[in-house]
Design a protein around this motif. Structure first.
Motif, PDB file in Angstrom:
ATOM      1  N   TYR B   4       0.831  -1.194   0.000  1.00 47.29           N
ATOM      2  CA  TYR B   4       0.000   0.000   0.000  1.00 47.29           C
ATOM      3  C   TYR B   4       0.870   1.251   0.000  1.00 47.29           C
ATOM      4  O   TYR B   4       2.077   1.163   0.158  1.00 47.29           O
ATOM      5  N   ILE B   5       0.239   2.392  -0.226  1.00 47.42           N
ATOM      6  CA  ILE B   5       0.959   3.659  -0.385  1.00 47.42           C
ATOM      7  C   ILE B   5       1.883   3.931   0.799  1.00 47.42           C
ATOM      8  O   ILE B   5       1.427   4.110   1.921  1.00 47.42           O
ATOM      9  N   GLU B   6       3.167   4.001   0.494  1.00 41.14           N
ATOM     10  CA  GLU B   6       4.168   4.071   1.541  1.00 41.14           C
ATOM     11  C   GLU B   6       4.054   5.318   2.416  1.00 41.14           C
ATOM     12  O   GLU B   6       4.086   5.232   3.646  1.00 41.14           O
ATOM     13  N   SER B   7       3.912   6.475   1.794  1.00 45.63           N
ATOM     14  CA  SER B   7       3.903   7.713   2.585  1.00 45.63           C
ATOM     15  C   SER B   7       2.640   7.814   3.457  1.00 45.63           C
ATOM     16  O   SER B   7       2.654   8.448   4.512  1.00 45.63           O
ATOM     17  N   LEU B   8       1.562   7.156   3.011  1.00 48.42           N
ATOM     18  CA  LEU B   8       0.336   7.145   3.817  1.00 48.42           C
ATOM     19  C   LEU B   8       0.530   6.227   5.023  1.00 48.42           C
ATOM     20  O   LEU B   8       0.163   6.568   6.153  1.00 48.42           O
ATOM     21  N   HIS B  10       3.318   5.462   6.357  1.00 46.27           N
ATOM     22  CA  HIS B  10       4.286   6.111   7.250  1.00 46.27           C
ATOM     23  C   HIS B  10       3.586   7.158   8.120  1.00 46.27           C
ATOM     24  O   HIS B  10       3.820   7.236   9.330  1.00 46.27           O
ATOM     25  N   LEU B  11       2.708   7.941   7.507  1.00 42.91           N
ATOM     26  CA  LEU B  11       1.983   8.968   8.264  1.00 42.91           C
ATOM     27  C   LEU B  11       1.119   8.315   9.341  1.00 42.91           C
ATOM     28  O   LEU B  11       1.063   8.773  10.482  1.00 42.91           O
ATOM     29  N   GLU B  14       3.139   7.382  12.234  1.00 39.11           N
ATOM     30  CA  GLU B  14       3.478   8.548  13.041  1.00 39.11           C
ATOM     31  C   GLU B  14       2.321   8.901  13.988  1.00 39.11           C
ATOM     32  O   GLU B  14       2.527   9.178  15.157  1.00 39.11           O
ATOM     33  N   PHE B  15       1.100   8.858  13.463  1.00 44.95           N
ATOM     34  CA  PHE B  15      -0.066   9.120  14.319  1.00 44.95           C
ATOM     35  C   PHE B  15      -0.159   8.053  15.399  1.00 44.95           C
ATOM     36  O   PHE B  15      -0.535   8.336  16.534  1.00 44.95           O
ATOM     37  N   ARG B  17       2.095   6.680  17.029  1.00 42.17           N
ATOM     38  CA  ARG B  17       3.020   6.900  18.146  1.00 42.17           C
ATOM     39  C   ARG B  17       2.362   7.664  19.283  1.00 42.17           C
ATOM     40  O   ARG B  17       2.845   7.646  20.415  1.00 42.17           O
ATOM     41  N   ARG B  23      -4.482   1.572  15.787  1.00 45.01           N
ATOM     42  CA  ARG B  23      -4.118   1.385  14.380  1.00 45.01           C
ATOM     43  C   ARG B  23      -5.176   1.959  13.433  1.00 45.01           C
ATOM     44  O   ARG B  23      -4.852   2.650  12.474  1.00 45.01           O
ATOM     45  N   MET B  27      -4.893   5.319  10.925  1.00 46.45           N
ATOM     46  CA  MET B  27      -5.104   5.296   9.470  1.00 46.45           C
ATOM     47  C   MET B  27      -6.199   6.281   9.070  1.00 46.45           C
ATOM     48  O   MET B  27      -6.074   6.976   8.065  1.00 46.45           O
ATOM     49  N   MET B  29      -6.936   9.059  10.540  1.00 47.09           N
ATOM     50  CA  MET B  29      -6.369  10.404  10.608  1.00 47.09           C
ATOM     51  C   MET B  29      -5.443  10.679   9.426  1.00 47.09           C
ATOM     52  O   MET B  29      -5.421  11.777   8.896  1.00 47.09           O
ATOM     53  N   PHE B  31      -5.691   9.410   6.403  1.00 45.69           N
ATOM     54  CA  PHE B  31      -6.560   9.695   5.254  1.00 45.69           C
ATOM     55  C   PHE B  31      -7.125  11.109   5.363  1.00 45.69           C
ATOM     56  O   PHE B  31      -7.283  11.818   4.384  1.00 45.69           O
TER      57      PHE B  31
END
Lengths: 199, 199
Positions: B4-8, B10-11, B14-15, B17, B23, B27, B29, B31
């Motif tokens: 799936y989209i890597e930068s999404l 990754h974001l 980050e959330f 954390r 989980r 995800m 947030m 989007f």
């Protein structure tokens, strides 16, 4: 009472902009950012900017992607003769988790909703018709949510697709009526996919 | 299944954390960030960096602040002879909402907890004793949570403060036992403040 810390308040407001984040959760997350190291906070900030800058729509299926063409559309192992039409990118994520669907997708980015002023022109329906009109498509699975708006959009699409002589199917009602596809479990989604019926 | 989209992804990580973000929420947030405009996303990212860079501890009460000295400690209208000792900055926020407390604060940044390896040395207890030893302090209100660790920390502080001949009080049990002060309503906090008793 003295004013509270401005930059913390501001950060909480930014969190509050996100879908489903209330006032208390936003403040808790803002405090939580302060517990990160400075590097981690910078990485977090960069991830927000990166996601927004790198992600755009796939020119074929209109799903979100950070490549020229999304990973599904560029995968030669996927069956291009089947298109699964979904409301948003989150449903693609849910469908991919089933690991049983080998066709492609088409993301509408919404549902027809006269009440909310959403007309068919605002959705990616034109792009779907273009894909189908190029031939080679045998089946369109309309996987919109089993709600009033989802059903209405499915009916609308099935009428538009009739001239192209493709099979138009709908997910079986294994999905509980009124629910959101995003939160369906893998097994339910798989059953719904297996039992799909022609509209 | 294709990645799936890597930068999404990754974001979303980050959330994830942040405290209390699971989980699925992370995800959702991520989007949600994509629905912001590019300017809004940049502003969000900047708010994360700003909060982390600008906010530090007040040298007097150890509360979070973006000024040299926090707004409470620099307010001449506050009674410096009363110090309310709290676990974290969030409790200060909750106490300030009562709008009845006119003293100052001292933030411990944790509670003594041998189980979690938190010793008194890791808390801002030394700084509290320094403030009290300077004289002029008449009362220390220990407003830690009414939990085992909160009570233990309160007992520990009351013993340390005995030589200074200050009145050490504890919030009244208007606060439901086992609860978190952050989520107490204003009236309950006010009652607890009024009925405070000497330890």
């Amino acid at each position: 009472m003295a004013e509270y810390i401005e930059s913390l308040q501001h950060l909480a407001e930014e969190f509050g902009r996100l879908e489903g984040v209330g006032r208390k959760s936003a403040m808790r997350m803002a405090f939580s950012v302060l517990e990160l190291s400075e590097d981690e906070a910078a990485e977090f900030a960069q991830a927000v900017v990166d996601a927004k800058q790198k992600i755009h729509l796939c020119p074929i299926c209109q799903n979100l992607t950070d490549r020229d063409v999304c990973s599904v559309c560029s995968d030669l192992g996927r069956d291009r003769s089947v298109i699964c039409v979904v409301t948003d990118a989150r449903t693609v994520l849910a469908m991919e988790k089933v690991r049983e669907y080998r066709g492609t997708y088409h993301v509408l980015h919404g549902l027809i909703s006269p009440m909310n002023g959403v007309t068919p022109e605002q959705l990616k329906i034109k792009e779907l018709l273009e894909r189908v009109s190029e031939g080679n498509v045998k089946e369109v699975i309309v996987a919109t949510n089993p709600t009033v708006e989802g059903e209405a959009t499915a009916m609308y699409l099935s009428k538009l697709l009739k001239p192209f002589e493709v099979k138009v199917t709908r997910l079986a009602y294994g999905v509980p009526v009124g629910a959101d596809l995003e939160y369906a479990d893998e097994v339910t989604l798989f059953r719904a996919l297996e039992g799909r019926r022609e509209v």
